[in-house]
Design a protein around this motif. Structure first.
Motif, PDB file in Angstrom:
ATOM      1  N   LEU A 162       6.753  16.361  -4.681  1.00 37.88           N
ATOM      2  CA  LEU A 162       5.509  15.646  -4.946  1.00 37.88           C
ATOM      3  C   LEU A 162       4.951  15.993  -6.314  1.00 37.88           C
ATOM      4  O   LEU A 162       4.417  15.118  -7.018  1.00 37.88           O
ATOM      5  N   ASP A 163       5.089  17.267  -6.756  1.00 36.05           N
ATOM      6  CA  ASP A 163       4.516  17.653  -8.049  1.00 36.05           C
ATOM      7  C   ASP A 163       5.203  16.962  -9.217  1.00 36.05           C
ATOM      8  O   ASP A 163       4.655  16.905 -10.323  1.00 36.05           O
ATOM      9  N   GLN A 164       6.412  16.418  -9.006  1.00 36.06           N
ATOM     10  CA  GLN A 164       7.097  15.700 -10.078  1.00 36.06           C
ATOM     11  C   GLN A 164       6.461  14.344 -10.366  1.00 36.06           C
ATOM     12  O   GLN A 164       6.750  13.725 -11.390  1.00 36.06           O
ATOM     13  N   PHE A 165       5.595  13.886  -9.470  1.00 37.22           N
ATOM     14  CA  PHE A 165       4.888  12.630  -9.697  1.00 37.22           C
ATOM     15  C   PHE A 165       3.680  12.816 -10.613  1.00 37.22           C
ATOM     16  O   PHE A 165       2.980  11.862 -10.935  1.00 37.22           O
ATOM     17  N   GLY A 166       3.422  14.046 -11.038  1.00 34.20           N
ATOM     18  CA  GLY A 166       2.304  14.306 -11.923  1.00 34.20           C
ATOM     19  C   GLY A 166       1.095  14.818 -11.166  1.00 34.20           C
ATOM     20  O   GLY A 166       1.044  14.793  -9.929  1.00 34.20           O
ATOM     21  N   ASP A 167       0.111  15.290 -11.924  1.00 35.40           N
ATOM     22  CA  ASP A 167      -1.060  15.903 -11.289  1.00 35.40           C
ATOM     23  C   ASP A 167      -2.183  14.903 -11.028  1.00 35.40           C
ATOM     24  O   ASP A 167      -3.261  15.281 -10.586  1.00 35.40           O
ATOM     25  N   VAL A 179       0.860  -1.183   0.000  1.00 35.48           N
ATOM     26  CA  VAL A 179       0.000   0.000   0.000  1.00 35.48           C
ATOM     27  C   VAL A 179       0.894   1.229   0.000  1.00 35.48           C
ATOM     28  O   VAL A 179       1.999   1.208   0.563  1.00 35.48           O
ATOM     29  N   ILE A 180       0.437   2.304  -0.644  1.00 30.63           N
ATOM     30  CA  ILE A 180       1.234   3.534  -0.676  1.00 30.63           C
ATOM     31  C   ILE A 180       0.332   4.750  -0.478  1.00 30.63           C
ATOM     32  O   ILE A 180      -0.809   4.777  -0.963  1.00 30.63           O
ATOM     33  N   GLN A 181       0.831   5.749   0.262  1.00 31.80           N
ATOM     34  CA  GLN A 181       0.095   6.975   0.576  1.00 31.80           C
ATOM     35  C   GLN A 181       0.988   8.169   0.247  1.00 31.80           C
ATOM     36  O   GLN A 181       2.133   8.237   0.709  1.00 31.80           O
ATOM     37  N   PHE A 182       0.477   9.148  -0.524  1.00 33.38           N
ATOM     38  CA  PHE A 182       1.209  10.367  -0.868  1.00 33.38           C
ATOM     39  C   PHE A 182       0.580  11.552  -0.136  1.00 33.38           C
ATOM     40  O   PHE A 182      -0.647  11.719  -0.176  1.00 33.38           O
ATOM     41  N   TYR A 183       1.415  12.404   0.477  1.00 33.76           N
ATOM     42  CA  TYR A 183       0.907  13.538   1.245  1.00 33.76           C
ATOM     43  C   TYR A 183       1.595  14.843   0.838  1.00 33.76           C
ATOM     44  O   TYR A 183       2.823  14.892   0.672  1.00 33.76           O
ATOM     45  N   HIS A 184       0.789  15.902   0.718  1.00 32.68           N
ATOM     46  CA  HIS A 184       1.300  17.251   0.469  1.00 32.68           C
ATOM     47  C   HIS A 184       1.993  17.807   1.715  1.00 32.68           C
ATOM     48  O   HIS A 184       1.724  17.384   2.838  1.00 32.68           O
ATOM     49  N   ASN A 185       2.834  18.815   1.487  1.00 31.10           N
ATOM     50  CA  ASN A 185       3.326  19.642   2.577  1.00 31.10           C
ATOM     51  C   ASN A 185       2.151  20.416   3.171  1.00 31.10           C
ATOM     52  O   ASN A 185       1.230  20.830   2.458  1.00 31.10           O
TER      53      ASN A 185
END
Length: 455
Positions: free
Chosen positions: A112-117, A47-53
């Motif tokens: 994070l933005d380098q992972f795309g929108d 499982v993976i979770q991405f979080y903004h600053n």
């Protein structure tokens, strides 16, 4: 996520550590249920979770916050800190040793933005974001959880984990992660306290198999894997789902989105794989048994495996030649068969037949995680940008994941893994049925298929 295959970054990891409960916890053995310890669950799920600053969290280190909260949560969920042992007749139990779960602190030179929108699976960088600690991937005598928290240059972070499936299912994992998240935000105790009580899903005495279980076989029939497997994710928004529903006869218009999309993907996938017309093919529909049912009174807080895989099946020829409504009828009848009695019958079957394996040849598995709650897990930095399965893994599984595409449309994304030529036929067949190009992103080549032979 089309830019992900070319995204290159480096990750600096600290030495993996064992994080145990913050306070002394009970010792001893806790037996898994007869649903938990079946052969088909003896693997790890990623499982993976991405979080903004979050500017409000300035000065807070997500690694330190989550690591400390994890130790506190393990006081309540102390079996996660133990190790699996195998008893007579291969019965699994947790040895509550308090040894802890594996935790990795990391930093990546990427924003994070380098992972795309529109982040979505498959994630070709997953191996960097969750280091496979040597010797950690076993089912027995190994950590039940592996967690890596990776800080990003922008102040955001990524949490990736791997769970031994025998200890918990998706809803159970979300319950545990929410406990960690609540403590991260300052709670002293989780809002939902964990309940073990695995005996509820043990076989009856004496066991009696009361249902027909087409999902299980007598022996391992692991299919031969192609060496050119590719993964891609397909988006289904209101427009695509409406186009699919227009293919259905009136009496099936009230079918659920899960039923419609399952039938659609099963039929398209079978056409793409081009099996012998006389070969039996099946779709296993994962249904959660936690819904209130007088035959299966699971208490709130139960975090064990609580689902079954009733199978819809047909010959490949009939499935491919008949209209979509034929496949949908099969899926609807299969869904209707999922009752409290059905899952009790599965538990009885495990004991009577020595934990038979799933049939693999000709099988497709679909799991709906649109309401699992992965994206809502908040460690203090807000909801996840993306949260859920990292890929279609093992290869015959597709997850239905809630998703907002780059156009801002809400819908469902479904990761699919197929041989390269079959993937192209799969895309073409979908476009033929829907009548317009499909939104497919994130296709990658898998040089070494890693299918778990037990599922």
């Amino acid at each position: 996520m089309a830019s992900l295959p070319s995204l290159v970054f480096s990750v600096r990891r600290q030495q993996p550590q064992l994080v145990g409960p913050a306070k002394p916890t009970p010792q001893g053995f806790k037996h898994l249920s007869d649903i938990d310890d079946q052969q088909g669950f003896r693997f790890h799920i990623p499982v993976i979770q991405f979080y903004h600053n979050n500017p409000l969290m300035v000065g807070k280190d997500p690694v330190r916050v989550i690591k400390a909260a994890l130790a506190e949560a393990l006081v309540f969920y102390y079996p996660f800190a133990g190790r699996l042992r195998e008893g007579p007749a291969r019965k699994l139990m947790v040895d509550c040793t308090g040894e802890g779960v594996l935790f990795i602190e990391a930093d990546a030179d990427v924003r994070l933005d380098q992972f795309g929108d529109s982040i979505q699976p498959p994630c070709p960088c997953f191996e960097e974001l969750l280091y496979d600690v040597p010797g950690s991937g076993g089912v027995l005598d190994s950590p039940l959880l592996l967690i890596q928290v990776t800080r990003l240059m922008c102040g955001g972070f990524i949490l990736a984990l791997r769970l031994n499936h025998t200890i918990s299912d998706g809803p159970g994992l979300v319950q545990f992660m929410n406990a960690v998240a609540e403590i991260s935000r300052g709670a002293q105790t989780p809002s939902v306290l964990p309940v073990w009580q695995r005996e509820i899903l043990n076989a009856r005495v004496p066991p009696r198999v009361s249902c027909v279980h087409h999902e299980y076989g007598e022996e391992d029939d692991t299919p031969v894997r192609a060496d050119d497997m590719t993964q891609g994710s397909f988006f289904f928004g209101p427009k695509e789902l409406s186009a699919i529903r227009k293919l259905l006869p009136p009496h099936l218009h009230n079918s659920s989105t899960f039923e419609v999309l399952t039938a659609f993907l099963w039929r398209c996938r079978t056409i793409a794989l081009q099996p012998d017309p006389n070969e039996e093919v099946r779709v296993l529909c994962i249904f959660n048994a936690r819904a209130k049912n007088p035959l299966l009174p699971l208490p709130a807080g139960y975090y064990g495996n609580a689902f079954a895989f009733p199978a819809a099946f047909a010959t490949a020829g009939k499935l491919c030649k008949n209209p979509l409504g034929y496949a949908l009828d099969l899926v609807r009848k299969t869904k209707a068969s999922m009752t409290g009695e059905y899952i009790r019958s599965v538990a009885d079957l495990m004991v009577m037949k020595g934990r038979p394996v799933f049939k693999l040849v000709g099988t497709y598995i679909v799991s709906d995680v649109t309401r699992a709650g992965f994206r809502e897990i908040d460690f203090g930095w807000g909801r996840a940008v993306y949260g859920g399965p990292a890929a279609a893994s093992p290869e015959m599984i597709s997850f239905f994941i809630p998703f907002k595409n780059s156009k801002g449309e809400d819908g469902i994304v479904a990761p699919v893994c197929l041989p390269r030529q079959a993937m192209e036929r799969f895309r073409v067949e979908q476009e033929r049925m829907i009548g317009e190009p499909m939104d497919m992103e994130g296709s990658i080549t898998k040089k070494s298929p890693s299918i778990i032979s037990s599922l």
